[in-house]
Write a protein that holds these residues in place. Sequence first.
Motif: not given
Length: 334
Positions: A159-162, A208-210, A235-236
Amino acid sequence: WTDTTTNKEYALMGLDDGTAFIDISDAENLVYLGKLPTATTSSGWRDIKVYNDFAYIVSEADNHGVQVFDLKKLRDVTDAPRTFTADGRYTDIGNAHNIVINELTGFAYPVGTARDDEFNGGVHFLDLQNPTAPTLAGGWGDNGYTHDAQVISYNGPDADYSGAEIFVGANENQVVVVNITDKESPVELSSLPYSNIGYTHQGWFTEDQRYFILGDELDEINSGFQSRTLVFDMTDLDNPVLHDTYLGPTSAIDHNGYVLGNEFFLANYTAGMRVLDISQIEGKTITETGFFDTFPASDNTQFDGVWSVYPYFESGKILISDINRGFFVIKKSN
């Protein structure tokens, strides 16, 4: 390229002396429409990406720059094969190994340029707002030479880079993750470590870009692996970790790989194109479900056979470029 006006499908094929355009709409009656000659000299390396109705072409040929070609001209070819001319050319770079385009932002990213240029052979940011006259908007070279890359508009689990624009570069001996949202002030987020590095070549995100699925071009030669594909958990984005390693059924070298849905389409040199089921990637299960071998003579660890694949046509046609045997259009048999 798919012409959204006519729904015709076209292949753009890099050659040593230019770029070929092929109408593949009728897969059993391919039509070679013609060639755009190289901007300068011949080279075994040429790469093409499409934005809207324009092709952007780079090459390792000296002083080649970026050729721009209006693909709409292919609609009206009645005298095939034709020799085409470019509609624009960006000359503030010379040679480049590859070009990346983020179609959501309208930027092109030539990589693998001269190692002594202003970005150390890294990535140049080109604004395509005027499609035939790209303009420089910045670049990144703190990690040295970039061989290949993927640039995405990020909507993954971190979420830090949404909403950020994220560059993932295959930089010979490392993978780098850079936030390039601000073209004038890119920020390095992380690098991805792994063992037995041969040549960090190319990779692609899952949808899903994971996960980021990476190929190393020289590990089979240097370390004796069977075709090795590395999967990183992203994920991070500030701290990616190696999630899994998949070994293929042969010792052939892996080259370019692309994700479509739950499948990974791998250009595997002498072993042809391999199709991997990645639906269970989270559970560390990757399974080969099909292949098409354009180089049946052997699966030896050598630079012959399939160079790249393109699986994204809505019709289901898949393109294969083969160093020795040329151009193939294939489709799943069931």
